[in-house]
Design a protein around this motif. Structure first.
Motif, PDB file in Angstrom:
ATOM      1  N   TRP A 227       0.851  -1.205   0.000  1.00 42.80           N
ATOM      2  CA  TRP A 227       0.000   0.000   0.000  1.00 42.80           C
ATOM      3  C   TRP A 227       0.886   1.255   0.000  1.00 42.80           C
ATOM      4  O   TRP A 227       1.698   1.450   0.899  1.00 42.80           O
ATOM      5  N   ALA A 228       0.711   2.089  -1.009  1.00 41.61           N
ATOM      6  CA  ALA A 228       1.645   3.200  -1.212  1.00 41.61           C
ATOM      7  C   ALA A 228       1.604   4.224  -0.076  1.00 41.61           C
ATOM      8  O   ALA A 228       2.616   4.868   0.216  1.00 41.61           O
ATOM      9  N   ASP A 229       0.455   4.366   0.558  1.00 47.45           N
ATOM     10  CA  ASP A 229       0.337   5.385   1.606  1.00 47.45           C
ATOM     11  C   ASP A 229       0.580   4.837   3.002  1.00 47.45           C
ATOM     12  O   ASP A 229       0.288   5.511   4.003  1.00 47.45           O
TER      13      ASP A 229
ATOM     14  N   ASP B 187       2.496   3.848   6.402  1.00 47.41           N
ATOM     15  CA  ASP B 187       3.703   4.251   7.116  1.00 47.41           C
ATOM     16  C   ASP B 187       4.721   3.120   6.985  1.00 47.41           C
ATOM     17  O   ASP B 187       4.352   1.953   6.877  1.00 47.41           O
TER      18      ASP B 187
ATOM     19  N   SER C  66       2.306   9.687   4.551  1.00 47.15           N
ATOM     20  CA  SER C  66       2.946   8.592   5.286  1.00 47.15           C
ATOM     21  C   SER C  66       4.157   9.078   6.066  1.00 47.15           C
ATOM     22  O   SER C  66       4.835  10.026   5.676  1.00 47.15           O
TER      23      SER C  66
ATOM     24  N   ARG D 113       2.869  12.602   0.003  1.00 50.79           N
ATOM     25  CA  ARG D 113       2.102  11.573   0.717  1.00 50.79           C
ATOM     26  C   ARG D 113       2.119  11.862   2.220  1.00 50.79           C
ATOM     27  O   ARG D 113       3.087  12.394   2.749  1.00 50.79           O
TER      28      ARG D 113
ATOM     29  N   LEU E 151       8.637  10.262   0.143  1.00 50.36           N
ATOM     30  CA  LEU E 151       7.236  10.457   0.551  1.00 50.36           C
ATOM     31  C   LEU E 151       6.891  11.938   0.583  1.00 50.36           C
ATOM     32  O   LEU E 151       5.796  12.346   0.166  1.00 50.36           O
TER      33      LEU E 151
ATOM     34  N   ASP F 166       6.489  13.235  -2.945  1.00 47.05           N
ATOM     35  CA  ASP F 166       5.218  12.840  -3.554  1.00 47.05           C
ATOM     36  C   ASP F 166       4.014  13.451  -2.835  1.00 47.05           C
ATOM     37  O   ASP F 166       2.881  13.215  -3.248  1.00 47.05           O
TER      38      ASP F 166
ATOM     39  N   ASN G 117       8.814  13.846   8.712  1.00 48.54           N
ATOM     40  CA  ASN G 117       7.969  12.655   8.645  1.00 48.54           C
ATOM     41  C   ASN G 117       8.761  11.401   9.040  1.00 48.54           C
ATOM     42  O   ASN G 117       8.364  10.278   8.747  1.00 48.54           O
TER      43      ASN G 117
END
Lengths: 280, 328
Positions: free
Chosen positions: A66-68, A70, A147, A145, A140, A143, A177
């Motif tokens: 799953w790309a998103d 953590d 995460s 995102r 991340l 992009d 992040n």
């Protein structure tokens, strides 16, 4: 899609402690009869893993790519016993597979490889984790995102120059992040940590990180520290975990050579009973 | 032509040298990567304080938010590149070959190759192309890198090939180590040349009894020497081994079988690089022919001008010519 722990609600401390106890039970089961291994480190990091996987981390065990999600990056590949235990507890691995840990031909070797569902990096060569985690955090952010990246590494790894290269990199690239979980358990292969690495927290602060230091075997403190590491303020976050190798099983805490501890086959039942009585 | 100021001394690493009689192209790596970056938004570029000297600055200027200078930290360069790749990026990273290989070897092996990380390492100044002495001369990099499993290794001949390689590696899965060429890079191969991963190609077909097997810019030198030798009545052919790993064993054997004697030429020590690969392949195939090694000795090398060093250590044009004409 079922995703866990996002955004983290208020912590259910008894439930998290029960998870940590389960992880310790699982690890003793995995290690039983194998004579030796990294059980002490696994028992020491169990509370942190329970707090991460059952409170703070966002993931979907049915969709490891799953790309998103953590990312949880375990730099200390020899903590594999703890990693597999928590991946099974979280639903990535089948519990029935766990006793094959460390056996010839098993897909759960004594050091982690990234072809195991839920494992984000090839562990084993220490000093590789934080830099990869920095790269993940940078991508991340690039992009856009939401995460985050949680990277566990050890006090022994603070002797690797690559860890400090990555420490500077994380601050340079404003990886807010990224959360470092620094397992300061005081041991390394030859015995007690041998090189002057203290004060760990002050060093990370000096390197531009938001840093806290907690008892890594205190669930309430862990949960609070993780909550404090969510701020998007341009700075990476470090949680210095003071953990006790073998935590929960006093005989193992007291045992010499805790890094690769020897356990006779006749001892396991007593150790398991100790764990239950300690938590009882 | 003005008197060349660069002869007789160690030159600055940023100095751009015109090579007599050669058409050159400026910064083919960086300009091609900048172009490719427009087509492929997943490409990111990194350097470890060697942006200027690795030619990646055109990418930085075209895509500033996708360019990262990690400072003098080669281990971090490789780890960060691996981490970026695990979130879907194709990480092109640059510094000098010596620092990638000697300093960051474990990280290339484990963080990248073992992890099948989509990292493309363009290693500048490979072999004896730098006058700063042994600290800056990656004369054993092929030997080191071929020891890593799941690593692709490419040693381009010239600007024509390098530009194609910059594009090709984006679609080669996993980690790739490229011996990059920087500055004013000679154009040696014809426009019709097409890089093919894992395929050695005959780039000079002169027939004759002498077969030259070469890689990197020594393939261009081999072509020059073959042309000069032909003027003196000795015909030869040149097989360019652009991909070191996976090695084109079948192609090398087929080529070697055509000739009475062989020359292996590389910008590298004669131990552990192309010569070793060729000898292994020939031995396994039961081929025993006279073979001259043109390459570097197992040594550390001094500072000086490129021309001085190449002559002193036996990898210059006269050395190639002697191997063809005199067989020694």
């Amino acid at each position: 899609m079922t995703t866990l722990n996002h955004p983290p609600g208020s912590a259910d401390l008894p439930a998290l402690k029960a998870r940590a106890l389960n992880l310790r039970r699982t690890m003793l089961h995995m290690a039983s009869g194998k004579g030796e291994g990294y059980i002490a480190q696994g028992l020491g990091i169990a509370d942190c893993l329970a707090a991460i996987y059952f409170h703070e981390l966002r993931y979907d065990a049915a969709n490891p790519a799953w790309a998103d999600r953590d990312r949880f990056v375990l730099s200390t590949g020899h903590y594999a016993i703890a990693m597999y235990a928590v991946l099974a507890e979280a639903g990535y691995l089948e519990a029935a597979e766990l006793p094959s840990y460390g056996l010839n031909g098993s897909r759960l070797p004594m050091s982690t490889f990234d072809d195991i569902p839920g494992v984000e990096m090839v562990g084993g060569s220490l000093g590789h984790g934080l830099g990869q985690a920095v790269g993940m955090a940078m991508a991340l952010k690039l992009d856009g995102r939401p995460s985050r990246v949680f990277c566990e590494f050890s006090d022994g790894e603070l002797q690797e120059g690559s860890t400090w290269e990555a420490t500077m990199g994380a601050a340079t690239f404003k990886c807010d992040n990224l959360v470092a979980l620094i397992d300061c358990n005081g041991i390394q292969a030859d015995g007690p940590v041998t090189v002057q690495i203290e004060p760990v927290a002050d060093k990370f602060t000096a390197f531009g990180w938001d840093t806290v230091e907690v008892n890594g075997n205190d669930m309430a403190a862990l949960v609070d520290a993780l909550a404090g590491a969510r701020e998007k303020n341009g700075r990476p976050k470090a949680i210095v975990l003071r953990t006790t190798p073998g935590h929960g099983v006093p005989t193992l805490v007291a045992r010499d050579r805790a890094h690769f501890v020897r356990v006779d086959n006749s001892e396991w039942d007593a150790l398991k009973a100790e764990l239950e009585s300690t938590h009882g | 032509m003005a008197e060349p100021l660069h002869t007789g001394r160690t030159r600055g690493m940023g100095e751009l040298i015109d090579i007599a009689g050669k058409t050159t192209e400026l910064a083919p790596f960086g300009t091609t990567l900048a172009e490719l970056g427009r087509e492929r938004p997943e490409i990111v570029g990194l350097t470890a304080d060697m942006g200027r000297y690795s030619d990646i600055l055109p990418f930085r200027d075209a895509h500033p938010t996708r360019f990262f200078n990690v400072g003098m930290a080669e281990q971090d360069l490789i780890m960060i590149a691996a981490g970026l790749s695990k979130v879907g990026k194709i990480a092109y990273c640059t510094t000098y070959s010596v620092f990638i290989t000697r300093r960051a070897y474990d990280f290339v092996a484990i963080s990248c190759a073992h992890s099948k990380a989509n990292v493309k390492i363009f290693a500048g100044m490979p072999g004896l192309v730098n006058g700063y002495g042994a600290t800056h001369q990656a004369t054993e990099d092929l030997n080191m890198m071929r020891g890593i499993a799941d690593l692709t290794i490419i040693d381009p001949c010239d600007a024509t090939e390098l530009k194609q390689v910059v594009r090709a590696v984006a679609d080669i899965p996993g980690t790739v180590y490229v011996r990059s060429l920087r500055g004013k890079v000679p154009v040696e191969l014809p426009d019709s040349y097409r890089f093919q991963l894992g395929k050695a190609q005959v780039i000079h077909e002169g027939g004759g009894k002498v077969g030259i097997i070469s890689t990197g810019y020594m393939s261009a030198r081999a072509m020059d020497a073959a042309r000069l030798a032909a003027e003196q009545g000795i015909a030869s052919s040149v097989l360019h081994v652009g991909t070191i790993k996976p090695f084109d064993t079948a192609g090398v054997i087929a080529f070697a079988q055509r000739f009475d004697r062989l020359i292996v030429a590389e910008n590298h020590k004669t131990t552990g690089g192309l010569n070793t690969l060729v000898v292994e392949a020939l031995y396994d195939a039961g081929i025993m022919k006279p073979l001259i090694k043109v390459g570097l000795a197992d040594s550390f090398f001094e500072c000086g001008s490129q021309e001085y060093l190449e002559a002193k250590y036996g990898v210059d044009l006269p050395r190639m010519l002697r191997a063809i004409l005199e067989g020694n």
